[in-house]
Motif scaffolding. Structure first.
Motif, PDB file in Angstrom:
ATOM      1  N   ASN A  88      10.148 -17.528 -10.925  1.00 20.08           N
ATOM      2  CA  ASN A  88       9.999 -16.886 -11.963  1.00 20.08           C
ATOM      3  C   ASN A  88      10.213 -15.624 -12.288  1.00 20.08           C
ATOM      4  N   VAL A  89      10.868 -15.208 -11.071  1.00 23.87           N
ATOM      5  CA  VAL A  89      10.666 -13.603 -11.493  1.00 23.87           C
ATOM      6  C   VAL A  89      11.956 -13.236 -10.934  1.00 23.87           C
ATOM      7  N   LEU A  90      12.726 -12.154 -12.165  1.00 21.34           N
ATOM      8  CA  LEU A  90      14.162 -12.112 -12.091  1.00 21.34           C
ATOM      9  C   LEU A  90      13.556 -10.428 -11.781  1.00 21.34           C
ATOM     10  N   ILE A  91      14.247  -9.898 -10.634  1.00 19.93           N
ATOM     11  CA  ILE A  91      14.259  -8.121 -10.068  1.00 19.93           C
ATOM     12  C   ILE A  91      15.569  -7.986 -10.055  1.00 19.93           C
ATOM     13  N   SER A  92      15.289  -6.993 -10.069  1.00 21.82           N
ATOM     14  CA  SER A  92      16.366  -5.583 -10.370  1.00 21.82           C
ATOM     15  C   SER A  92      16.690  -5.521  -8.928  1.00 21.82           C
ATOM     16  N   ASP A  93      18.992  -5.532  -8.695  1.00 20.27           N
ATOM     17  CA  ASP A  93      19.510  -5.277  -7.471  1.00 20.27           C
ATOM     18  C   ASP A  93      18.306  -3.522  -7.291  1.00 20.27           C
ATOM     19  N   LYS A  94      18.956  -2.930  -8.039  1.00 17.34           N
ATOM     20  CA  LYS A  94      18.512  -1.727  -7.690  1.00 17.34           C
ATOM     21  C   LYS A  94      17.528  -1.061  -7.649  1.00 17.34           C
ATOM     22  N   ALA A  95      16.728  -0.238  -6.824  1.00 14.55           N
ATOM     23  CA  ALA A  95      15.974   0.623  -7.830  1.00 14.55           C
ATOM     24  C   ALA A  95      15.534   1.954  -8.896  1.00 14.55           C
ATOM     25  N   LEU A  96      14.945   2.115  -9.839  1.00 14.63           N
ATOM     26  CA  LEU A  96      14.784   2.723 -10.996  1.00 14.63           C
ATOM     27  C   LEU A  96      15.153   3.619 -10.413  1.00 14.63           C
ATOM     28  N   PRO A  97      15.559   4.744 -10.634  1.00 17.98           N
ATOM     29  CA  PRO A  97      15.430   6.254 -11.118  1.00 17.98           C
ATOM     30  C   PRO A  97      13.946   6.907 -11.078  1.00 17.98           C
ATOM     31  N   GLU A  98      14.466   7.907 -10.494  1.00 16.58           N
ATOM     32  CA  GLU A  98      12.608   8.922  -9.707  1.00 16.58           C
ATOM     33  C   GLU A  98      12.437   9.638 -11.387  1.00 16.58           C
ATOM     34  N   GLY A  99      11.117   9.342 -11.248  1.00 15.85           N
ATOM     35  CA  GLY A  99      10.293   9.899 -12.582  1.00 15.85           C
ATOM     36  C   GLY A  99       9.019   8.978 -12.873  1.00 15.85           C
ATOM     37  N   ALA A 100       8.592   9.810 -14.373  1.00 15.53           N
ATOM     38  CA  ALA A 100       7.490   8.896 -14.739  1.00 15.53           C
ATOM     39  C   ALA A 100       7.849   8.174 -15.728  1.00 15.53           C
ATOM     40  N   LYS A 149      12.061  -1.408  -7.933  1.00 14.59           N
ATOM     41  CA  LYS A 149      12.501  -2.612  -8.791  1.00 14.59           C
ATOM     42  C   LYS A 149      11.387  -2.482  -9.814  1.00 14.59           C
ATOM     43  N   ALA A 150      12.595  -3.255 -10.828  1.00 14.19           N
ATOM     44  CA  ALA A 150      11.836  -3.780 -11.635  1.00 14.19           C
ATOM     45  C   ALA A 150      12.139  -5.080 -12.084  1.00 14.19           C
ATOM     46  N   ARG A 151      10.670  -5.843 -11.439  1.00 17.72           N
ATOM     47  CA  ARG A 151      10.169  -7.152 -12.115  1.00 17.72           C
ATOM     48  C   ARG A 151      10.082  -7.770 -13.265  1.00 17.72           C
ATOM     49  N   VAL A 152      10.503  -8.615 -13.287  1.00 15.64           N
ATOM     50  CA  VAL A 152      10.660  -9.340 -15.421  1.00 15.64           C
ATOM     51  C   VAL A 152      10.128 -10.942 -15.047  1.00 15.64           C
TER      52      VAL A 152
END
Length: 164
Positions: A126-138, A82-85
């Motif tokens: 103080n972090v915005l967290i994505s609701d879904k996981a990022l797609p696979e891959g480097a 998950k992306a954490r901004v």
């Protein structure tokens, strides 16, 4: 007939005229490699450790995004992908999360993952967290649409996360 021969010679000779523009990366040091302008697709050498010298790191080791509009953020990917901004101030310290919002898209255009971001709790306030996981891959392409306030103009940032 002479014109056709001249055209044929010109066509055969044109690759030689541009031969100096190509060069072998195998014999140069990282400093030499970084010291000249070039465009290449990083996808053609995913199989080895590669220093992305143009990629700036944030205070937590994440991808640093410095918008032309003055917004600075760090994008970190957690173990669940998950992306954490985190919004940063001009000194690259975590800024208090107030009315900022983000939506986004990650991955390939053929199979994009739509992302919504929600404010974290407790230590992640103080972090915005994505609701879904990022797609696979480097290497994951991302587009974030950022608003610093409800009535603020949206800012769009495009970048690629290097997750290795």
């Amino acid at each position: 007939m002479k014109l056709n021969l001249m055209i044929l010679l010109a066509l055969l000779g044109s690759p030689l005229a541009f031969a100096d523009e190509k060069h072998d990366h195998g014999k140069e040091t990282k400093e030499e490699h970084a010291g000249h302008d070039h465009d290449h697709d990083h996808g053609d050498h995913d199989d080895h450790d590669h220093d992305h010298g143009d990629e700036k790191k944030g205070p937590n080791g994440g991808h640093l995004v410095e918008s032309k509009s003055g917004i600075i953020l760090e994008v970190v990917v957690d173990k669940e992908r998950k992306a954490r901004v985190t919004f940063l101030d001009k000194d690259k310290k975590a800024a208090k999360l107030e009315a900022q919002t983000i939506t986004g898209t990650a991955g390939e255009r053929s199979a994009p993952v739509k992302l919504a971001f929600a404010k974290g709790k407790d230590d992640d306030a103080n972090v915005l967290i994505s609701d879904k996981a990022l797609p696979e891959g480097a290497h994951v392409a991302m587009i974030l649409v950022i608003k610093t306030a409800a009535d603020a103009k949206a800012v769009t940032e495009r970048f690629e996360l290097h997750l290795h």
